[in-house]
Design a protein around this motif. Structure first.
Motif, short mmCIF file in Angstrom:
data_model
loop_
_atom_site.label_atom_id
_atom_site.label_comp_id
_atom_site.label_asym_id
_atom_site.label_seq_id
_atom_site.Cartn_x
_atom_site.Cartn_y
_atom_site.Cartn_z
N ASP A 43 0.84 -1.19 0.00
CA ASP A 43 0.00 0.00 0.00
C ASP A 43 0.88 1.25 0.00
N GLY A 44 1.03 1.91 -1.17
CA GLY A 44 1.84 3.12 -1.26
C GLY A 44 0.99 4.34 -1.42
N GLU A 45 1.51 5.51 -1.02
CA GLU A 45 0.75 6.75 -1.10
C GLU A 45 0.48 7.16 -2.54
N GLY A 46 1.43 6.91 -3.45
CA GLY A 46 1.27 7.35 -4.83
C GLY A 46 0.63 6.32 -5.74
N ALA A 47 0.13 5.24 -5.19
CA ALA A 47 -0.44 4.17 -6.01
C ALA A 47 -1.82 4.56 -6.55
N THR A 48 -2.07 4.16 -7.78
CA THR A 48 -3.38 4.40 -8.37
C THR A 48 -4.35 3.30 -7.94
N ARG A 49 -5.62 3.53 -8.20
CA ARG A 49 -6.63 2.51 -7.86
C ARG A 49 -6.42 1.25 -8.69
N LEU A 50 -5.97 1.42 -9.93
CA LEU A 50 -5.72 0.26 -10.80
C LEU A 50 -4.59 -0.59 -10.22
N ARG A 51 -3.52 0.05 -9.79
CA ARG A 51 -2.41 -0.71 -9.21
C ARG A 51 -2.86 -1.44 -7.95
N GLY A 52 -3.63 -0.77 -7.12
CA GLY A 52 -4.14 -1.42 -5.91
C GLY A 52 -5.01 -2.62 -6.22
N VAL B 102 -2.74 -5.49 -7.52
CA VAL B 102 -2.01 -6.12 -6.41
C VAL B 102 -2.96 -6.99 -5.59
N GLY B 103 -4.17 -6.53 -5.38
CA GLY B 103 -5.16 -7.32 -4.65
C GLY B 103 -5.52 -8.60 -5.36
N VAL B 104 -5.70 -8.51 -6.67
CA VAL B 104 -6.01 -9.71 -7.46
C VAL B 104 -4.84 -10.68 -7.42
N LEU B 105 -3.63 -10.17 -7.59
CA LEU B 105 -2.45 -11.02 -7.57
C LEU B 105 -2.28 -11.71 -6.21
N ALA B 106 -2.45 -10.96 -5.14
CA ALA B 106 -2.33 -11.54 -3.79
C ALA B 106 -3.40 -12.61 -3.57
N ALA B 107 -4.61 -12.36 -4.05
CA ALA B 107 -5.68 -13.34 -3.90
C ALA B 107 -5.40 -14.61 -4.70
N LEU B 108 -4.88 -14.46 -5.91
CA LEU B 108 -4.57 -15.64 -6.72
C LEU B 108 -3.43 -16.45 -6.10
#
Length: 74
Positions: free
Chosen positions: A36-45, A48-54
């Motif tokens: 979770d970074g301050e400059g991250a976009t919603r798409l990147r978040g 990352v969530g999809v990748l972590a879930a997979l």
């Protein structure tokens, strides 16, 4: 003798279940802390969530099949 081995197997399953529950509880905050970074976009978040879930799903399936097959064949 069979009753003792049954108790040992039950205790092992209980311990493995407890470890899996603890890993599940702590995995989300640790993942958020790392990714979770301050400059991250919603798409990147979202990615990352999809990748972590997979990755979590694959690890869960592998552990399920290892536990299902037992440790006698290893």
């Amino acid at each position: 003798m069979g009753e003792v081995s049954s108790m040992v197997a039950w205790t092992g399953r209980l311990l493995v279940g407890a470890v899996l529950v603890l890993l599940g509880i702590f995995s989300l905050p640790l993942t958020a802390l790392v990714f979770d970074g301050e400059g991250a976009t919603r798409l990147r978040g979202a990615l990352v969530g999809v990748l972590a879930a997979l990755v979590g799903a694959v690890i869960g399936l592998v552990m399920y099949f290892i536990l299902l097959s037992g440790f006698d064949s290893m």
